[in-house]
Motif scaffolding. Structure first.
Motif, PDB file in Angstrom:
ATOM      1  N   LYS A   1       0.120  -6.845  -1.033  1.00  0.00           N
ATOM      2  CA  LYS A   1      -0.710  -6.434  -2.163  1.00  0.00           C
ATOM      3  C   LYS A   1      -0.513  -4.955  -2.490  1.00  0.00           C
ATOM      4  CE  LYS A   1      -4.543  -9.757  -1.914  1.00  0.00           C
ATOM      5  NZ  LYS A   1      -6.010  -9.908  -1.750  1.00  0.00           N
ATOM      6  N   ALA A   2      -0.455  -4.121  -1.452  1.00  0.00           N
ATOM      7  CA  ALA A   2      -0.283  -2.685  -1.672  1.00  0.00           C
ATOM      8  C   ALA A   2       1.066  -2.389  -2.308  1.00  0.00           C
ATOM      9  CB  ALA A   2      -0.420  -1.933  -0.344  1.00  0.00           C
ATOM     10  N   TYR A   3       2.132  -3.040  -1.829  1.00  0.00           N
ATOM     11  CA  TYR A   3       3.466  -2.777  -2.384  1.00  0.00           C
ATOM     12  C   TYR A   3       3.549  -3.237  -3.837  1.00  0.00           C
ATOM     13  CZ  TYR A   3       8.444  -2.763  -3.188  1.00  0.00           C
ATOM     14  OH  TYR A   3       9.680  -2.520  -3.728  1.00  0.00           O
ATOM     15  N   ILE A   4       3.020  -4.422  -4.122  1.00  0.00           N
ATOM     16  CA  ILE A   4       3.043  -4.931  -5.498  1.00  0.00           C
ATOM     17  C   ILE A   4       2.259  -3.999  -6.419  1.00  0.00           C
ATOM     18  CG2 ILE A   4       2.260  -6.806  -6.986  1.00  0.00           C
ATOM     19  CD1 ILE A   4       2.866  -8.701  -4.601  1.00  0.00           C
ATOM     20  N   THR A   5       1.113  -3.547  -5.952  1.00  0.00           N
ATOM     21  CA  THR A   5       0.306  -2.605  -6.746  1.00  0.00           C
ATOM     22  C   THR A   5       1.068  -1.314  -7.009  1.00  0.00           C
ATOM     23  OG1 THR A   5      -1.761  -3.488  -5.854  1.00  0.00           O
ATOM     24  CG2 THR A   5      -1.828  -1.255  -6.790  1.00  0.00           C
ATOM     25  N   LEU A   6       1.729  -0.804  -5.978  1.00  0.00           N
ATOM     26  CA  LEU A   6       2.440   0.469  -6.117  1.00  0.00           C
ATOM     27  C   LEU A   6       3.687   0.335  -6.994  1.00  0.00           C
ATOM     28  CD1 LEU A   6       1.998   3.337  -5.304  1.00  0.00           C
ATOM     29  CD2 LEU A   6       3.208   2.905  -3.146  1.00  0.00           C
ATOM     30  N   THR A   7       4.236  -0.874  -7.121  1.00  0.00           N
ATOM     31  CA  THR A   7       5.391  -1.037  -8.022  1.00  0.00           C
ATOM     32  C   THR A   7       4.994  -0.803  -9.475  1.00  0.00           C
ATOM     33  OG1 THR A   7       5.024  -3.446  -8.150  1.00  0.00           O
ATOM     34  CG2 THR A   7       6.642  -2.652  -6.522  1.00  0.00           C
ATOM     35  N   SER A   8       3.718  -0.998  -9.784  1.00  0.00           N
ATOM     36  CA  SER A   8       3.264  -0.711 -11.154  1.00  0.00           C
ATOM     37  C   SER A   8       2.784   0.725 -11.296  1.00  0.00           C
ATOM     38  CB  SER A   8       2.142  -1.681 -11.562  1.00  0.00           C
ATOM     39  OG  SER A   8       1.005  -1.512 -10.735  1.00  0.00           O
ATOM     40  N   LEU A   9       2.232   1.279 -10.220  1.00  0.00           N
ATOM     41  CA  LEU A   9       1.771   2.667 -10.260  1.00  0.00           C
ATOM     42  C   LEU A   9       2.919   3.657 -10.067  1.00  0.00           C
ATOM     43  CD1 LEU A   9      -1.464   2.334  -8.074  1.00  0.00           C
ATOM     44  CD2 LEU A   9      -1.325   2.501 -10.569  1.00  0.00           C
ATOM     45  N   ILE A  10       3.964   3.223  -9.369  1.00  0.00           N
ATOM     46  CA  ILE A  10       5.151   4.016  -9.030  1.00  0.00           C
ATOM     47  C   ILE A  10       4.819   5.102  -7.998  1.00  0.00           C
ATOM     48  CG2 ILE A  10       7.082   5.397  -9.869  1.00  0.00           C
ATOM     49  CD1 ILE A  10       7.017   2.500 -10.890  1.00  0.00           C
ATOM     50  N   SER A  11       3.810   5.879  -8.257  1.00  0.00           N
ATOM     51  CA  SER A  11       3.434   6.968  -7.356  1.00  0.00           C
ATOM     52  C   SER A  11       1.927   7.154  -7.462  1.00  0.00           C
ATOM     53  CB  SER A  11       4.162   8.257  -7.748  1.00  0.00           C
ATOM     54  OG  SER A  11       3.806   9.322  -6.897  1.00  0.00           O
ATOM     55  N   SER A  12       1.250   7.172  -6.291  1.00  0.00           N
ATOM     56  CA  SER A  12      -0.199   7.291  -6.354  1.00  0.00           C
ATOM     57  C   SER A  12      -0.755   7.690  -4.995  1.00  0.00           C
ATOM     58  CB  SER A  12      -0.824   5.962  -6.800  1.00  0.00           C
ATOM     59  OG  SER A  12      -2.199   6.107  -7.063  1.00  0.00           O
ATOM     60  N   ASN A  13      -2.071   7.930  -4.954  1.00  0.00           N
ATOM     61  CA  ASN A  13      -2.721   8.277  -3.699  1.00  0.00           C
ATOM     62  C   ASN A  13      -3.413   7.047  -3.119  1.00  0.00           C
ATOM     63  OD1 ASN A  13      -5.460   8.075  -4.815  1.00  0.00           O
ATOM     64  ND2 ASN A  13      -4.917   9.937  -5.942  1.00  0.00           N
ATOM     65  N   ALA A  14      -3.877   7.170  -1.868  1.00  0.00           N
ATOM     66  CA  ALA A  14      -4.442   6.025  -1.163  1.00  0.00           C
ATOM     67  C   ALA A  14      -5.677   5.468  -1.860  1.00  0.00           C
ATOM     68  CB  ALA A  14      -4.780   6.423   0.274  1.00  0.00           C
ATOM     69  N   THR A  15      -6.510   6.377  -2.394  1.00  0.00           N
ATOM     70  CA  THR A  15      -7.748   5.931  -3.048  1.00  0.00           C
ATOM     71  C   THR A  15      -7.449   5.036  -4.243  1.00  0.00           C
ATOM     72  OG1 THR A  15      -8.903   7.952  -2.362  1.00  0.00           O
ATOM     73  CG2 THR A  15      -9.865   6.708  -4.196  1.00  0.00           C
ATOM     74  N   GLU A  16      -6.499   5.461  -5.068  1.00  0.00           N
ATOM     75  CA  GLU A  16      -6.143   4.686  -6.252  1.00  0.00           C
ATOM     76  C   GLU A  16      -5.504   3.359  -5.870  1.00  0.00           C
ATOM     77  OE1 GLU A  16      -5.662   4.170 -10.528  1.00  0.00           O
ATOM     78  OE2 GLU A  16      -7.021   5.216  -9.151  1.00  0.00           O
ATOM     79  N   ILE A  17      -4.620   3.383  -4.870  1.00  0.00           N
ATOM     80  CA  ILE A  17      -3.955   2.154  -4.427  1.00  0.00           C
ATOM     81  C   ILE A  17      -4.987   1.164  -3.889  1.00  0.00           C
ATOM     82  CG2 ILE A  17      -2.283   1.174  -2.793  1.00  0.00           C
ATOM     83  CD1 ILE A  17      -0.850   3.938  -2.893  1.00  0.00           C
ATOM     84  N   SER A  18      -5.973   1.680  -3.130  1.00  0.00           N
ATOM     85  CA  SER A  18      -7.035   0.827  -2.596  1.00  0.00           C
ATOM     86  C   SER A  18      -7.837   0.190  -3.725  1.00  0.00           C
ATOM     87  CB  SER A  18      -7.970   1.657  -1.700  1.00  0.00           C
ATOM     88  OG  SER A  18      -9.095   0.903  -1.315  1.00  0.00           O
ATOM     89  N   ARG A  19      -8.199   0.986  -4.719  1.00  0.00           N
ATOM     90  CA  ARG A  19      -9.005   0.482  -5.837  1.00  0.00           C
ATOM     91  C   ARG A  19      -8.260  -0.560  -6.653  1.00  0.00           C
ATOM     92  NH1 ARG A  19      -9.929   1.522 -11.128  1.00  0.00           N
ATOM     93  NH2 ARG A  19      -8.283   3.106 -11.221  1.00  0.00           N
ATOM     94  N   LYS A  20      -6.982  -0.285  -6.957  1.00  0.00           N
ATOM     95  CA  LYS A  20      -6.197  -1.199  -7.795  1.00  0.00           C
ATOM     96  C   LYS A  20      -5.836  -2.500  -7.075  1.00  0.00           C
ATOM     97  CE  LYS A  20      -5.291   1.253 -11.649  1.00  0.00           C
ATOM     98  NZ  LYS A  20      -5.452   0.761 -13.038  1.00  0.00           N
ATOM     99  N   SER A  21      -5.617  -2.398  -5.773  1.00  0.00           N
ATOM    100  CA  SER A  21      -5.155  -3.578  -5.022  1.00  0.00           C
ATOM    101  C   SER A  21      -6.278  -4.423  -4.458  1.00  0.00           C
ATOM    102  CB  SER A  21      -4.252  -3.137  -3.866  1.00  0.00           C
ATOM    103  OG  SER A  21      -4.991  -2.375  -2.911  1.00  0.00           O
ATOM    104  N   GLY A  22      -7.474  -3.828  -4.331  1.00  0.00           N
ATOM    105  CA  GLY A  22      -8.596  -4.541  -3.730  1.00  0.00           C
ATOM    106  C   GLY A  22      -8.591  -4.488  -2.217  1.00  0.00           C
ATOM    107  N   ILE A  23      -7.736  -3.645  -1.650  1.00  0.00           N
ATOM    108  CA  ILE A  23      -7.676  -3.482  -0.196  1.00  0.00           C
ATOM    109  C   ILE A  23      -8.804  -2.540   0.225  1.00  0.00           C
ATOM    110  CG2 ILE A  23      -6.298  -2.653   1.751  1.00  0.00           C
ATOM    111  CD1 ILE A  23      -3.808  -3.303   0.054  1.00  0.00           C
ATOM    112  N   PRO A  24      -9.599  -2.906   1.250  1.00  0.00           N
ATOM    113  CA  PRO A  24     -10.715  -2.034   1.680  1.00  0.00           C
ATOM    114  C   PRO A  24     -10.237  -0.622   2.003  1.00  0.00           C
ATOM    115  CG  PRO A  24     -10.843  -4.177   2.752  1.00  0.00           C
ATOM    116  CD  PRO A  24      -9.537  -4.143   2.032  1.00  0.00           C
ATOM    117  N   ARG A  25     -11.031   0.351   1.622  1.00  0.00           N
ATOM    118  CA  ARG A  25     -10.683   1.759   1.845  1.00  0.00           C
ATOM    119  C   ARG A  25     -10.460   2.044   3.331  1.00  0.00           C
ATOM    120  NH1 ARG A  25      -9.143   6.311   1.685  1.00  0.00           N
ATOM    121  NH2 ARG A  25      -9.850   8.058   0.403  1.00  0.00           N
ATOM    122  N   SER A  26     -11.195   1.322   4.184  1.00  0.00           N
ATOM    123  CA  SER A  26     -11.088   1.554   5.628  1.00  0.00           C
ATOM    124  C   SER A  26      -9.743   1.088   6.196  1.00  0.00           C
ATOM    125  CB  SER A  26     -12.222   0.822   6.364  1.00  0.00           C
ATOM    126  OG  SER A  26     -12.150  -0.583   6.126  1.00  0.00           O
TER     127      SER A  26
END
Length: 260
Positions: A19-44
């Motif tokens: 999920k994180a990799y697929i999300t980042l393929t659309s964001l290209i470059s981002s921080n952990a907070t944004e990747i967590s929010r977009k992917s639905g992966i818990p911040r923890s």
């Protein structure tokens, strides 16, 4: 996205990593907070997930406050994964084939009948793949798609000494198939010979495949549903057939020399 996640999980990523990799393929470059929010992966869990992707070389990082995560191209990372998996599969095939061949050598009567075109072609390809020195073939006919499969197998084993004696043509699906021209166009050495409606493949003078089939009475086209292969691992018989093949090949080559 579900299909992409399934594939990524099959090649070794966890659900969250996929999920994180697929999300980042659309964001290209981002921080952990944004990747967590977009992917639905818990911040923890996001930092452990991203560190896992770094270790697997799917992403890299750019130091800063906050840390920036940069995605690597899917072409780059998935091509490497494909090569890794192919290598592992090839190694497994080699190991299991050695076990298989050792088991086959213990069988008291090494002759088997093989029914069905697909199974016959697969057995031919299996024999070619494990050949160490030579493949000699007498071809009186080919099944649909068999020529292409043989050429592909031969090109993978360029170290083999491959000799083919073939009838000029056969009929597949009521259409003329030029066997000689087909192999020559694919840079496979072939010699025209008077070959009956039978096919013989001899490997290293140690094993061989005889293939027979019925033909239609009107056009002499192959009837694939009647095909039967005889796989023979008696070395004495294979050696005898190979000697006869090489004698016929020698005569054909000498005849060509005399003509020229």
């Amino acid at each position: 996205m579900d299909e992409n996640i399934t594939v990524l999980k099959e090649i070794g990523l966890t659900l969250y990593e996929a999920k994180a990799y697929i999300t980042l393929t659309s964001l290209i470059s981002s921080n952990a907070t944004e990747i967590s929010r977009k992917s639905g992966i818990p911040r923890s869990k996001i930092y452990d997930v991203l560190n896992g992707l770094i270790e697997k070389k799917y992403i890299d990082i750019e130091e800063g406050r906050p840390i920036t995560y940069n995605v690597k191209s899917p072409v780059e990372v998935l091509t490497l994964e494909k090569e890794r998996l192919n290598s592992k599969i090839d190694d497994t095939v080699t190991r299991l084939t050695n076990i298989y061949e050792n088991g086959m050598s213990q069988v008291q009567a090494p002759i088997w009948r093989i029914y069905g075109v697909d199974k016959i072609i697969n057995k031919e390809l299996e024999i070619i793949n494990r050949a160490k020195h030579s493949i000699n073939m007498r071809i009186g006919f080919l099944f649909e798609g068999e020529g292409e499969a043989l050429v592909k197998a031969f090109k993978k084993r360029r170290n083999l000494n491959v000799n083919i004696l073939s009838a000029p043509t056969c009929y597949i699906n009521n259409e003329t198939f030029n066997i000689i021209e087909f192999f020559k166009n694919n840079n496979i050495l072939v010699h025209k010979a008077d070959i009956p409606f039978v096919k013989v493949l001899i490997c290293d003078s140690k094993e061989m495949m005889h293939t027979y089939t019925k033909f239609s009475e009107d056009t002499r086209t192959v009837l694939p549903e009647t095909a039967i292969g005889i796989w023979n691992k008696y070395e004495d018989i294979s050696r005898n057939y190979d000697e006869r093949f090489l004698n016929q090949l020698s005569k054909i080559k000498n005849k060509k020399k005399n003509i020229t």
